[in-house]
Design a protein around this motif. Structure first.
Motif, PDB file in Angstrom:
ATOM      1  N   ARG A   1       0.825  -1.204   0.000  1.00  0.00           N
ATOM      2  CA  ARG A   1       0.000   0.000   0.000  1.00  0.00           C
ATOM      3  C   ARG A   1       0.862   1.259   0.000  1.00  0.00           C
ATOM      4  O   ARG A   1       0.534   2.257  -0.645  1.00  0.00           O
TER       5      ARG A   1
ATOM      6  N   GLN B   1      -8.626  -0.199   2.883  1.00  0.00           N
ATOM      7  CA  GLN B   1      -8.636   0.662   1.700  1.00  0.00           C
ATOM      8  C   GLN B   1      -9.918   0.402   0.900  1.00  0.00           C
ATOM      9  O   GLN B   1     -10.050  -0.644   0.255  1.00  0.00           O
TER      10      GLN B   1
ATOM     11  N   ASP C   1      -6.799   4.959  -2.004  1.00  0.00           N
ATOM     12  CA  ASP C   1      -5.550   5.683  -1.773  1.00  0.00           C
ATOM     13  C   ASP C   1      -5.092   6.445  -3.002  1.00  0.00           C
ATOM     14  O   ASP C   1      -4.414   7.468  -2.891  1.00  0.00           O
TER      15      ASP C   1
ATOM     16  N   ARG D   1      -2.255   5.640   6.704  1.00  0.00           N
ATOM     17  CA  ARG D   1      -3.430   4.781   6.613  1.00  0.00           C
ATOM     18  C   ARG D   1      -3.816   4.106   7.924  1.00  0.00           C
ATOM     19  O   ARG D   1      -4.551   3.113   7.916  1.00  0.00           O
TER      20      ARG D   1
END
Length: 502
Positions: A57, A400, A410, A468
């Motif tokens: 990520r 996400q 994202d 995140r």
């Protein structure tokens, strides 16, 4: 020697995956970065072989995920097996994409990752990479840091001035010496022989699972890498010489039950001390450490490089904020408190797994290490929270969402704060409060996503940090207004600029 001093916002010492990823994060924000590495090029032989969905990520946020995914292999899972082949602990990795938007486990050839990272660095005008350069002096004051390094290509001494210095320079970190931190020892210190081979043809009998052989005679690990790459890690016994055991003529007998010289070529052998250490302090003033400079872990969870990428995902946005809004010691102080607890959880779990693989009584060790587990039990993926920092309590990683058009959230939010609002809640907010939130980050509506309501889990809104992790869930405009006070305006503004640059 020249007395000329060059000025940068951030100097990063060490251009491994951790340092290079931090340079990407800062470069996308147009931060002036000097990246120093003592070697002339990235190391060409295997080192790290694993990363997970959380780390992917971060690679997504810096724009290399798709290119990287093309050179990786999905990992199907890990099994701990006894001397007779009995499965003691099963840790399968799901075939489907996880809630983080990526697969849970990837196998990688580190030189492929470093090639992608270094090639992409050239797209950032504000980032300067200097190889064959070794830092040797640091002195900081209230406004910044003086650093000197030797350009070993010509023998000249260079002087630079930076507002911050980050040491991503490995277990023998130069920067860590100037922080003068103690190290917590979690008690694992062992020599292991690491052998990387290239198969000459198909060898399906080796299988795709990573295997931890809990054999008291010689504990060992098997890892399938991308393409024809395979790795074995074997305990070095107390009476064995590190140099002698790494010689090919001594390695092949150790691998004989799995592979022979007719079937593979040895690419690399090395004896490592596996440690379990974590620095007490990761910061001193304007100096920081990340990656192996801050912590060292046994490899049984494959989290060494992963922990370093988590470090700089946490630190990167805080540096950007301070560079644009002014030095904030309180904000920067949250780096150690948030990251240290998370990294320690991974290291402690790896130590427990190491106790299992090394024991002479695997079943008893399994019960002691994992009280609720039994032989053949499954171990699930682990996402420990970060420690207290911006908030007085720990914070979990946030999923996400997937947008209606299939895009990942994202990619819409960028490397900044984001808000996931239930539509009814957004409709109830006053315009002034919505504008305030827009200055802080990116607003996403649940109706714009396929699965946003699932991730809200009944809350009216979630506020997600650039790394995140969840800053807060709220259910009223008063709670939202209170949380917004924790977010500097510059982060949201900078996020918009990052998206425009990208």
């Amino acid at each position: 020697m020249t007395n000329e001093t060059t000025h940068y916002d951030v100097v990063i010492v060490g251009c491994g995956p951790v340092g290079a990823t931090l340079a990407h994060i800062l470069g996308r924000a147009n931060v002036r970065v000097l990246l120093l590495d003592r070697e002339s090029a990235a190391y060409h032989l295997p080192r790290a072989v694993h990363f997970d969905d959380e780390v992917m990520r971060t690679f997504q946020q810096i724009g290399i995920a798709k290119e990287l995914e093309a050179v990786c292999r999905l990992n199907v899972g890990m099994r701990f097996v006894g001397p007779d082949g009995t499965i003691l602990l099963d840790w399968p990795r799901p075939a489907e994409v996880t809630a983080l938007g990526w697969h849970s486990s990837y196998r990688v050839h580190q030189p492929d990752l470093e090639r992608i990272l270094r090639n992409r660095l050239q797209s950032y005008p504000a980032v300067t990479l200097q190889t064959r350069c070794e830092a040797f002096f640091i002195e900081q004051d209230d406004e910044g840091v003086h650093l000197r390094y030797e350009d070993m290509s010509c023998g000249r001494i260079r002087r630079v001035r930076a507002r911050y210095v980050v040491g991503c320079d490995g277990a023998r970190s130069f920067v860590r010496r100037f922080i003068e931190t103690g190290m917590e020892d979690l008690g694992f210190h062992e020599r292991w022989l690491v052998v990387d081979v290239l198969l000459k043809g198909e060898k399906p009998g080796l299988g795709d699972w990573s295997l931890q052989h809990c054999d008291p005679a010689r504990p060992s690990t098997y890892v399938r890498g991308p393409n024809n790459r395979r790795r074995w890690e074997l305990t070095v016994l107390p009476d064995e010489d590190s140099t002698e055991i790494a010689r090919p003529e001594n390695v092949w007998p150790l691998l004989s039950k799995w592979v022979t010289p007719a079937e593979a070529d040895i690419e690399r052998t090395a004896v490592y001390w596996f440690h379990s250490l974590i620095a007490d302090e990761w910061q001193r003033g304007r100096l920081f450490i990340a990656g192996d400079a801050a912590h060292q872990t046994p490899p049984f969870m494959g989290q060494g490089m992963c922990a370093g990428i988590r470090d700089i995902a946490n630190l990167g946005w805080k540096l950007i904020c301070c560079l644009h809004a002014g030095h904030d010691p309180a904000l920067l102080g949250t780096y150690t408190t948030e990251r240290r607890e998370n990294a320690r959880t991974f290291i402690a779990t790896a130590v427990r797994l190491g106790g299992l693989i090394n024991t002479k009584d695997p079943r008893s060790a399994l019960t002691a290490a994992f009280p609720r587990a039994e032989g053949g039990a499954k171990m699930v993926s682990l996402y420990p929270p970060i420690g207290p920092g911006l908030l007085s309590h720990s914070a979990p990683l946030f999923a996400q969402p997937v947008m209606r058009d299939g895009a990942l959230a994202d990619d819409v939010a960028g490397y900044g704060f984001s808000f996931l609002f239930a539509d009814f809640f957004l409709a109830s907010l006053e315009g002034q409060l919505i504008e305030h939130a827009q200055r802080k980050g990116t607003i996403l509506h649940v109706s714009q996503t396929r699965d946003g309501a699932v991730h809200l889990a009944g809350a009216a809104a979630a506020i997600i940090r650039p790394d995140r992790y969840l800053l807060a869930k709220v259910n009223s405009s008063e709670e939202l207004a209170s949380v917004l006070k924790l977010i500097p305006d510059v982060v949201g503004a900078e996020t918009t600029r990052l998206r425009n640059i990208a």
